[in-house]
Design a protein around this motif. Sequence first.
Motif, PDB file in Angstrom:
ATOM      1  N   TYR A 237       0.832  -1.205   0.000  1.00 34.07           N
ATOM      2  CA  TYR A 237       0.000   0.000   0.000  1.00 34.07           C
ATOM      3  C   TYR A 237       0.865   1.253   0.000  1.00 34.07           C
ATOM      4  O   TYR A 237       0.616   2.187  -0.751  1.00 34.07           O
ATOM      5  CB  TYR A 237      -0.948  -0.013   1.204  1.00 34.07           C
ATOM      6  CG  TYR A 237      -1.906   1.133   1.212  1.00 34.07           C
ATOM      7  CD1 TYR A 237      -2.883   1.248   0.237  1.00 34.07           C
ATOM      8  CD2 TYR A 237      -1.830   2.119   2.183  1.00 34.07           C
ATOM      9  CE1 TYR A 237      -3.767   2.316   0.235  1.00 34.07           C
ATOM     10  CE2 TYR A 237      -2.716   3.187   2.195  1.00 34.07           C
ATOM     11  CZ  TYR A 237      -3.675   3.278   1.213  1.00 34.07           C
ATOM     12  OH  TYR A 237      -4.539   4.335   1.211  1.00 34.07           O
TER      13      TYR A 237
ATOM     14  N   GLY B  19       2.437   1.498  -3.338  1.00 31.02           N
ATOM     15  CA  GLY B  19       1.406   1.803  -4.327  1.00 31.02           C
ATOM     16  C   GLY B  19       1.009   3.264  -4.307  1.00 31.02           C
ATOM     17  O   GLY B  19       0.795   3.882  -5.357  1.00 31.02           O
ATOM     18  N   VAL B  20       0.934   3.844  -3.118  1.00 34.50           N
ATOM     19  CA  VAL B  20       0.609   5.268  -3.008  1.00 34.50           C
ATOM     20  C   VAL B  20       1.705   6.094  -3.687  1.00 34.50           C
ATOM     21  O   VAL B  20       1.425   7.026  -4.431  1.00 34.50           O
ATOM     22  CB  VAL B  20       0.427   5.679  -1.529  1.00 34.50           C
ATOM     23  CG1 VAL B  20       0.436   7.186  -1.368  1.00 34.50           C
ATOM     24  CG2 VAL B  20      -0.870   5.097  -0.991  1.00 34.50           C
TER      25      VAL B  20
ATOM     26  N   ILE C 190       1.368   6.068  -7.539  1.00 34.12           N
ATOM     27  CA  ILE C 190       0.277   6.761  -8.229  1.00 34.12           C
ATOM     28  C   ILE C 190       0.499   8.261  -8.342  1.00 34.12           C
ATOM     29  O   ILE C 190      -0.359   8.976  -8.827  1.00 34.12           O
ATOM     30  CB  ILE C 190      -1.096   6.487  -7.563  1.00 34.12           C
ATOM     31  CG1 ILE C 190      -1.124   7.016  -6.135  1.00 34.12           C
ATOM     32  CG2 ILE C 190      -1.472   5.024  -7.666  1.00 34.12           C
ATOM     33  CD1 ILE C 190      -2.500   7.014  -5.510  1.00 34.12           C
TER      34      ILE C 190
ATOM     35  N   THR D 175       4.954   7.380   4.058  1.00 33.53           N
ATOM     36  CA  THR D 175       5.460   6.288   3.214  1.00 33.53           C
ATOM     37  C   THR D 175       6.889   5.923   3.596  1.00 33.53           C
ATOM     38  O   THR D 175       7.282   4.770   3.485  1.00 33.53           O
ATOM     39  CB  THR D 175       5.381   6.641   1.710  1.00 33.53           C
ATOM     40  OG1 THR D 175       6.181   7.789   1.436  1.00 33.53           O
ATOM     41  CG2 THR D 175       3.957   6.848   1.260  1.00 33.53           C
TER      42      THR D 175
ATOM     43  N   GLY E 196       1.331  -3.750  -5.239  1.00 31.87           N
ATOM     44  CA  GLY E 196       0.595  -2.592  -4.723  1.00 31.87           C
ATOM     45  C   GLY E 196       0.434  -1.519  -5.783  1.00 31.87           C
ATOM     46  O   GLY E 196      -0.649  -0.960  -5.966  1.00 31.87           O
ATOM     47  N   SER E 197       1.492  -1.242  -6.508  1.00 28.47           N
ATOM     48  CA  SER E 197       1.420  -0.250  -7.581  1.00 28.47           C
ATOM     49  C   SER E 197       0.517  -0.730  -8.711  1.00 28.47           C
ATOM     50  O   SER E 197      -0.264   0.052  -9.260  1.00 28.47           O
ATOM     51  CB  SER E 197       2.816   0.031  -8.141  1.00 28.47           C
ATOM     52  OG  SER E 197       3.607   0.664  -7.175  1.00 28.47           O
TER      53      SER E 197
ATOM     54  N   ILE F  20      -2.018  -2.676  -8.537  1.00 28.08           N
ATOM     55  CA  ILE F  20      -3.428  -2.675  -8.131  1.00 28.08           C
ATOM     56  C   ILE F  20      -3.936  -1.253  -7.920  1.00 28.08           C
ATOM     57  O   ILE F  20      -5.019  -0.891  -8.385  1.00 28.08           O
ATOM     58  CB  ILE F  20      -3.629  -3.528  -6.857  1.00 28.08           C
ATOM     59  CG1 ILE F  20      -3.410  -5.001  -7.174  1.00 28.08           C
ATOM     60  CG2 ILE F  20      -5.004  -3.304  -6.258  1.00 28.08           C
ATOM     61  CD1 ILE F  20      -3.378  -5.908  -5.973  1.00 28.08           C
ATOM     62  N   LEU F  21      -3.166  -0.424  -7.220  1.00 28.41           N
ATOM     63  CA  LEU F  21      -3.636   0.924  -6.907  1.00 28.41           C
ATOM     64  C   LEU F  21      -3.707   1.834  -8.133  1.00 28.41           C
ATOM     65  O   LEU F  21      -4.536   2.741  -8.162  1.00 28.41           O
ATOM     66  CB  LEU F  21      -2.760   1.566  -5.833  1.00 28.41           C
ATOM     67  CG  LEU F  21      -3.057   1.167  -4.408  1.00 28.41           C
ATOM     68  CD1 LEU F  21      -2.129   1.874  -3.437  1.00 28.41           C
ATOM     69  CD2 LEU F  21      -4.491   1.455  -4.030  1.00 28.41           C
ATOM     70  N   SER F  22      -2.865   1.617  -9.122  1.00 30.32           N
ATOM     71  CA  SER F  22      -2.886   2.484 -10.308  1.00 30.32           C
ATOM     72  C   SER F  22      -4.223   2.439 -11.039  1.00 30.32           C
ATOM     73  O   SER F  22      -4.845   3.487 -11.241  1.00 30.32           O
ATOM     74  CB  SER F  22      -1.736   2.130 -11.252  1.00 30.32           C
ATOM     75  OG  SER F  22      -0.515   2.455 -10.655  1.00 30.32           O
TER      76      SER F  22
ATOM     77  N   VAL G  76      -7.070   1.309  -9.895  1.00 26.34           N
ATOM     78  CA  VAL G  76      -8.115   1.694  -8.947  1.00 26.34           C
ATOM     79  C   VAL G  76      -8.190   3.218  -8.858  1.00 26.34           C
ATOM     80  O   VAL G  76      -9.269   3.809  -8.932  1.00 26.34           O
ATOM     81  CB  VAL G  76      -7.866   1.063  -7.553  1.00 26.34           C
ATOM     82  CG1 VAL G  76      -8.735   1.698  -6.495  1.00 26.34           C
ATOM     83  CG2 VAL G  76      -8.091  -0.440  -7.601  1.00 26.34           C
ATOM     84  N   MET G  77      -7.049   3.873  -8.722  1.00 29.56           N
ATOM     85  CA  MET G  77      -7.024   5.331  -8.638  1.00 29.56           C
ATOM     86  C   MET G  77      -7.484   5.963  -9.944  1.00 29.56           C
ATOM     87  O   MET G  77      -8.203   6.961  -9.940  1.00 29.56           O
ATOM     88  CB  MET G  77      -5.626   5.822  -8.278  1.00 29.56           C
ATOM     89  CG  MET G  77      -5.569   7.319  -8.131  1.00 29.56           C
ATOM     90  SD  MET G  77      -6.836   7.971  -7.042  1.00 29.56           S
ATOM     91  CE  MET G  77      -5.878   8.497  -5.701  1.00 29.56           C
TER      92      MET G  77
END
Length: 170
Positions: free
Chosen positions: A25, A28-29, A32, A117, A152-153, A155-157, A159-160
Amino acid sequence: METKTMQGRQGILFIVMAACLLFGYGAGVRGIYGIVIKPLTALSGISYADAGFSFGIAQLMHGLTQPLWGALALRKGNRLVLLCGVLLMAAGLILTPLAHSVSSLTLYLGIILASGTGALSFGLVMGTISPILGPKRASAVSGILNASSGIGSAILSPVMQGLNSAVGIQ
């Protein structure tokens, strides 16, 4: 005897999954940033160059805070540092869309979020779970934990991107 072994394995699996989620996470933050810079500039009215400055400060702060968090972890414990990291990341994520000046964006994203982070860095997460895992498991888990950064990256990309398209950056 079989029940204790299964509980032990399930406990280890839970710890590894929690560590992977936490590290993934945080990574991933950071991954993004490129997705949010354009909508953030449109929302805040801050120029792309000024927002880029804040994002650059965020990258520097992420790296600069890691040894500071490590020193605090040695004195106060890893769990406290990880908790602080989660809280700072949450605060930074909530406050960043509210920024309407370069100074507020630099504070929210460049310092608060990036410090969070930094507290969720590989060394601190791995250092927290290594004593529980033991030396044999820790070496194998370090590779899995490192891979969670990319997951994480990945998945979050999207999604964001989807959230930004559906409801905007806020």
